[in-house]
Design an enzyme around this catalytic site. Structure first.
Site, PDB file in Angstrom:
ATOM      1  N   ASP A  49      43.261  48.392  30.272  1.00 50.67           N
ATOM      2  CA  ASP A  49      43.314  49.251  31.238  1.00 50.67           C
ATOM      3  C   ASP A  49      44.663  49.205  32.029  1.00 50.67           C
ATOM      4  OD1 ASP A  49      42.625  51.007  33.186  1.00 50.67           O
ATOM      5  OD2 ASP A  49      40.908  49.860  33.942  1.00 50.67           O
ATOM      6  N   HIS A  50      45.777  49.754  31.770  1.00 48.52           N
ATOM      7  CA  HIS A  50      46.951  49.600  32.358  1.00 48.52           C
ATOM      8  C   HIS A  50      47.890  50.976  32.483  1.00 48.52           C
ATOM      9  CE1 HIS A  50      47.481  45.233  32.890  1.00 48.52           C
ATOM     10  NE2 HIS A  50      47.318  45.108  31.576  1.00 48.52           N
ATOM     11  N   GLY A  89      43.164  42.193  38.312  1.00 49.28           N
ATOM     12  CA  GLY A  89      44.383  42.920  38.396  1.00 49.28           C
ATOM     13  C   GLY A  89      45.426  41.990  38.472  1.00 49.28           C
ATOM     14  N   GLY A 129      41.823  30.883  35.055  1.00 48.37           N
ATOM     15  CA  GLY A 129      41.604  30.243  36.660  1.00 48.37           C
ATOM     16  C   GLY A 129      40.673  29.162  36.330  1.00 48.37           C
ATOM     17  N   GLU A 172      51.930  43.951  39.156  1.00 51.84           N
ATOM     18  CA  GLU A 172      52.261  44.605  40.539  1.00 51.84           C
ATOM     19  C   GLU A 172      52.887  45.936  40.235  1.00 51.84           C
ATOM     20  OE1 GLU A 172      54.308  43.572  44.784  1.00 51.84           O
ATOM     21  OE2 GLU A 172      54.515  42.270  42.962  1.00 51.84           O
TER      22      GLU A 172
END
Length: 314
Positions: A41-42, A110, A184, A113
Site C-alpha cells: 500500500d504505497h 507507515g 520493533g 515520508e
C-alpha cells in the site's frame, strides 16, 4: 523439512503496474495454487519512474475480489496514516463481502515520508504514528465486533468515535484476519499480541527473524495468549530458475545482482538451493512465506516456483 509451508504472492504495484497487471498476477497465483495475493500500500515508487502511477490498494483488491474465486486477498501493509479508521473499516468490510470472506488486513504505522509529501498526507513523528496505529486497531476491531443493533464509542488522543452504528459488518467472524509486522522490539510485538492473527517479518536474516518471533511469543504469553495462537510469516524477494542463466535473466529484469539477492533471500537460486535455504527458517518457526514478485510480467516465474518448490513444502 516435513513441516508444511503456506506460500503467498506479494507485489509492489507502486513500482509500476496497472490494475490489469495485478489482476493477471492474482489469477496466475490462484491457478498455480498459492493461497493468497497480497499487495503493498504505497503511493510513490522507491526507485524508477513508477509509470503509469500508483493504484489504490483497496480499490484494486475490491475489483480483484470480483474476478477471482478462491485466493485470499490483502495488504502487506496498509499504512495507518493513509486513511481514517472508520472509512478503512468500511472499505475492508465491503471488500470482504465482495470476496465472500477472503480478505485480510495488514496494518502498519507507515514509514515512507516522500509519498506523504507527494500526496498531501500528514506524516507525524514515529511515536505519534504508532499511537495512531494503536487507536486505529482498537477502533476498527471495535466497529467490526460490535453486535448488530448496538452502537460503538471510542475516546482516544487522536480519534473519537461517537454513537457509530458500526456498519457494515465483515463476512468473516469475528472479523478479517489482521496482520502486524516489523522489527520493533516492544510496541510491535505488543500490538501483534493484542490484535493479530499473523505476525510478519519482512526481508530478515534468520537470526533477526528468530529474535523477533521470540519477542512476539513472549508478548503473546504476557497477554494471556498461547505462543502458537498466531501464524508466523516472512517475506522475501523471489528469483528462481532452472539454471544460473535463468536466474541471472530474472535478476537482470528487476535490476538486481544475483549474488546480492542470494545473500539476503532464501528464495533465490535453483529449486534445490531454495529448499536448502528455507530449512533454517522452518526451524525457527516460519509457517508462511510471501514471495515478493518484482517482475509482474513474468508469470512463468510463479508457475515454475509452484511446480518445482511448492510440492516439496506444502
Amino acid at each position: 523439512m516435513n513441516s508444511p509451508l503456506d506460500f503467498r504472492v506479494f507485489v509492489e504495484p507502486q513500482q509500476g503496474a496497472t490494475y490489469s497487471d495485478q489482476l493477471a498476477v492474482a489469477r496466475a497465483a490462484e491457478a498455480a495454487g498459492y493461497s493468497a495475493f497480497f499487495r503493498s500500500d504505497h503511493y510513490t515508487a522507491m526507485s524508477g519512474d513508477g509509470l503509469p502511477g500508483p493504484t489504490d490498494s483497496w480499490v484494486t483488491l475490491g475489483a480483484i475480489a470480483r474476478e477471482t474465486a478462491s485466493i485470499r486477498l490483502g495488504t502487506l501493509v496498509t499504512s495507518a496514516t493513509f486513511r481514517y479508521p472508520g472509512p478503512l473499516a468500511i472499505a475492508v468490510a465491503q471488500v470482504d463481502e465482495m470476496s465472500r470472506g477472503r480478505v485480510e488486513l495488514g496494518l502498519g504505522a507507515g514509514w515512507f515520508e516522500a509519498e506523504h509529501k507527494a500526496y498531501a498526507i500528514p506524516f507525524p513523528p514515529l511515536g505519534e504514528r504508532f499511537d495512531r496505529l494503536t487507536e486505529q486497531l482498537s477502533i476498527i476491531t471495535g466497529l467490526w465486533t460490535t453486535p448488530s443493533g448496538e452502537t460503538f464509542d471510542f475516546s482516544g488522543t487522536h480519534y473519537t468515535v461517537a454513537d457509530s452504528p458500526a456498519l457494515p459488518k465483515p463476512v468473516q467472524s469475528p472479523h478479517p484476519p489482521i496482520i502486524i509486522g516489523g522489527g520493533g522490539a516492544k510496541r510491535t510485538p505488543a500490538l501483534a499480541a493484542a490484535y493479530a492473527s499473523e505476525f510478519n517479518i519482512p526481508f530478515a536474516p534468520v537470526d533477526v527473524a528468530k529474535t523477533q518471533y521470540e519477542r512476539v511469543a513472549t508478548a503473546l504469553t504476557d497477554a494471556g495468549r498461547a505462543a502458537d495462537s498466531l501464524t508466523y510469516s516472512a517475506a522475501f524477494v523471489v528469483c528462481a530458475g532452472r539454471d544460473e542463466q535463468e536466474i541471472a535473466r530474472r535478476a537482470a529484469a528487476i535490476g538486481r545482482e544475483v549474488d546480492e539477492m542470494r545473500s539476503n533471500s532464501p528464495l533465490v537460486g535453483t529449486p534445490t538451493e531454495i529448499l536448502d535455504k528455507l530449512g533454517p527458517y522452518l526451524e525457527i518457526g516460519v509457517q508462511r512465506v510471501y514471495l515478493q514478485l518484482l517482475d509482474m510480467s513474468d508469470l512463468d516465474h510463479l508457475d515454475f516456483f509452484a511446480a518445482e518448490v511448492l510440492p516439496q513444502l506444502v
